[in-house]
Design a protein around this motif. Structure first.
Motif, PDB file in Angstrom:
ATOM      1  N   GLN A   7       0.229  -2.388   2.224  1.00 31.04           N
ATOM      2  CA  GLN A   7      -0.979  -2.123   3.000  1.00 31.04           C
ATOM      3  C   GLN A   7      -1.430  -0.689   2.746  1.00 31.04           C
ATOM      4  O   GLN A   7      -0.601   0.214   2.617  1.00 31.04           O
ATOM      5  CB  GLN A   7      -0.716  -2.298   4.505  1.00 31.04           C
ATOM      6  CG  GLN A   7      -0.357  -3.698   4.905  1.00 31.04           C
ATOM      7  CD  GLN A   7      -1.555  -4.630   4.796  1.00 31.04           C
ATOM      8  OE1 GLN A   7      -2.696  -4.200   4.809  1.00 31.04           O
ATOM      9  NE2 GLN A   7      -1.290  -5.909   4.657  1.00 31.04           N
ATOM     10  N   PRO A   8      -2.744  -0.450   2.688  1.00 25.75           N
ATOM     11  CA  PRO A   8      -3.192   0.940   2.566  1.00 25.75           C
ATOM     12  C   PRO A   8      -2.818   1.712   3.833  1.00 25.75           C
ATOM     13  O   PRO A   8      -2.744   1.144   4.920  1.00 25.75           O
ATOM     14  CB  PRO A   8      -4.705   0.821   2.413  1.00 25.75           C
ATOM     15  CG  PRO A   8      -5.064  -0.551   2.843  1.00 25.75           C
ATOM     16  CD  PRO A   8      -3.834  -1.403   2.728  1.00 25.75           C
ATOM     17  N   PRO A   9      -2.582   2.994   3.674  1.00 19.99           N
ATOM     18  CA  PRO A   9      -2.195   3.790   4.847  1.00 19.99           C
ATOM     19  C   PRO A   9      -3.326   3.845   5.874  1.00 19.99           C
ATOM     20  O   PRO A   9      -4.507   3.800   5.532  1.00 19.99           O
ATOM     21  CB  PRO A   9      -1.896   5.170   4.269  1.00 19.99           C
ATOM     22  CG  PRO A   9      -2.551   5.202   2.934  1.00 19.99           C
ATOM     23  CD  PRO A   9      -2.667   3.782   2.466  1.00 19.99           C
ATOM     24  N   SER A  10      -2.938   3.968   7.121  1.00 15.61           N
ATOM     25  CA  SER A  10      -3.935   4.085   8.195  1.00 15.61           C
ATOM     26  C   SER A  10      -4.559   5.477   8.152  1.00 15.61           C
ATOM     27  O   SER A  10      -4.036   6.391   7.498  1.00 15.61           O
ATOM     28  CB  SER A  10      -3.268   3.857   9.551  1.00 15.61           C
ATOM     29  OG  SER A  10      -2.426   4.947   9.858  1.00 15.61           O
ATOM     30  N   ASP A  11      -5.642   5.625   8.872  1.00 11.81           N
ATOM     31  CA  ASP A  11      -6.303   6.937   8.945  1.00 11.81           C
ATOM     32  C   ASP A  11      -5.367   7.983   9.538  1.00 11.81           C
ATOM     33  O   ASP A  11      -5.309   9.113   9.064  1.00 11.81           O
ATOM     34  CB  ASP A  11      -7.582   6.839   9.780  1.00 11.81           C
ATOM     35  CG  ASP A  11      -8.666   6.023   9.086  1.00 11.81           C
ATOM     36  OD1 ASP A  11      -8.627   5.910   7.848  1.00 11.81           O
ATOM     37  OD2 ASP A  11      -9.550   5.513   9.796  1.00 11.81           O
ATOM     38  N   ALA A  12      -4.643   7.599  10.565  1.00 17.96           N
ATOM     39  CA  ALA A  12      -3.720   8.541  11.211  1.00 17.96           C
ATOM     40  C   ALA A  12      -2.632   8.978  10.234  1.00 17.96           C
ATOM     41  O   ALA A  12      -2.265  10.160  10.190  1.00 17.96           O
ATOM     42  CB  ALA A  12      -3.114   7.913  12.456  1.00 17.96           C
ATOM     43  N   GLU A  13      -2.128   8.042   9.423  1.00 18.39           N
ATOM     44  CA  GLU A  13      -1.120   8.401   8.425  1.00 18.39           C
ATOM     45  C   GLU A  13      -1.709   9.334   7.370  1.00 18.39           C
ATOM     46  O   GLU A  13      -1.060  10.306   6.957  1.00 18.39           O
ATOM     47  CB  GLU A  13      -0.567   7.138   7.754  1.00 18.39           C
ATOM     48  CG  GLU A  13       0.265   6.277   8.665  1.00 18.39           C
ATOM     49  CD  GLU A  13       0.594   4.920   8.048  1.00 18.39           C
ATOM     50  OE1 GLU A  13       1.637   4.373   8.452  1.00 18.39           O
ATOM     51  OE2 GLU A  13      -0.179   4.421   7.198  1.00 18.39           O
ATOM     52  N   LEU A  14      -2.930   9.037   6.949  1.00 23.75           N
ATOM     53  CA  LEU A  14      -3.582   9.912   5.972  1.00 23.75           C
ATOM     54  C   LEU A  14      -3.762  11.321   6.526  1.00 23.75           C
ATOM     55  O   LEU A  14      -3.491  12.304   5.838  1.00 23.75           O
ATOM     56  CB  LEU A  14      -4.941   9.338   5.567  1.00 23.75           C
ATOM     57  CG  LEU A  14      -4.933   8.151   4.616  1.00 23.75           C
ATOM     58  CD1 LEU A  14      -6.355   7.650   4.386  1.00 23.75           C
ATOM     59  CD2 LEU A  14      -4.294   8.520   3.291  1.00 23.75           C
ATOM     60  N   LEU A  15      -4.222  11.414   7.756  1.00 25.02           N
ATOM     61  CA  LEU A  15      -4.449  12.740   8.344  1.00 25.02           C
ATOM     62  C   LEU A  15      -3.146  13.510   8.519  1.00 25.02           C
ATOM     63  O   LEU A  15      -3.108  14.726   8.307  1.00 25.02           O
ATOM     64  CB  LEU A  15      -5.200  12.609   9.662  1.00 25.02           C
ATOM     65  CG  LEU A  15      -6.656  12.198   9.514  1.00 25.02           C
ATOM     66  CD1 LEU A  15      -7.277  11.882  10.865  1.00 25.02           C
ATOM     67  CD2 LEU A  15      -7.460  13.270   8.808  1.00 25.02           C
ATOM     68  N   ALA A  16      -2.081  12.810   8.871  1.00 17.35           N
ATOM     69  CA  ALA A  16      -0.778  13.477   8.979  1.00 17.35           C
ATOM     70  C   ALA A  16      -0.341  13.995   7.612  1.00 17.35           C
ATOM     71  O   ALA A  16       0.184  15.111   7.498  1.00 17.35           O
ATOM     72  CB  ALA A  16       0.258  12.517   9.550  1.00 17.35           C
TER      73      ALA A  16
END
Length: 185
Positions: A7-16
């Motif tokens: 699965q593509p990373p979530s927005d929260a994971e990307l921001l972290a």
């Protein structure tokens, strides 16, 4: 940045990951939202160069960490990014607007064969006292001139700031322009 179960990373994971300095996460985040933000900002501004600058500034704020997303169950990353971009657009438009309003202020009601308002102001600065003329305005007129011309606020924004009706802002601005024109010509 880790990708779980394909699965593509979530927005929260990307921001972290972006906060940790992960360029790949930033590039993915940019690809995910840049076109969306450009289209949305172009509904607010017809100048594509200005919109592109605002988008760059928005993502730069995300990369540098000057804009922080707080993980909240009710907040979405797109809304957070839109708030950053729209505020930067407003700031940019105020800067453009102030210069344009000043140019209109200086050139309004000028006879066609008379020297331009800019020429008159330069002559007045050279042979007159622009700062003194502004200082001789009443405090009410000076406050309106400061808010609308120098700070680049709209009539409505100046009215809220000064606590007076918008019509009063317009009247005082007209009186300030007339008084400055008389003193500087």
């Amino acid at each position: 940045m880790t990708v779980l179960s394909g699965q593509p990373p979530s927005d929260a994971e990307l921001l972290a990951s972006i906060r940790a300095g992960d360029r790949a996460a930033f590039e993915l985040f940019y690809r995910r939202y840049a076109n969306w933000l450009v289209l949305r900002l172009r509904y607010r501004c017809a100048d594509p160069a200005l919109v592109d600058d605002v988008v760059q500034e928005t993502f730069l704020a995300v990369w540098r960490g000057t804009a922080h997303y707080r993980d909240q169950p009710t907040g979405e990353v797109a809304g957070w990014l839109w708030r950053i971009g729209s505020r930067r657009l407003i700031d940019a438009l105020r800067g453009h607007g102030a210069r344009e309003r000043l140019a209109r202020l200086l050139t309004r009601y000028r006879p066609r064969d008379a020297p331009s308002a800019e020429e008159q102001v330069l002559l007045a600065v050279e042979h007159g006292d622009l700062a003194g003329a502004i200082e001789r305005l009443s405090p009410e007129l000076r406050a309106v001139l400061q808010a609308t011309v120098l700070d680049g606020l709209s009539t409505g924004e100046a009215a809220v700031l000064l606590g007076i009706p918008a019509g009063t802002v317009k009247t005082r601005a007209m009186r300030a322009r007339r008084q400055l024109r008389q003193e500087l010509t």
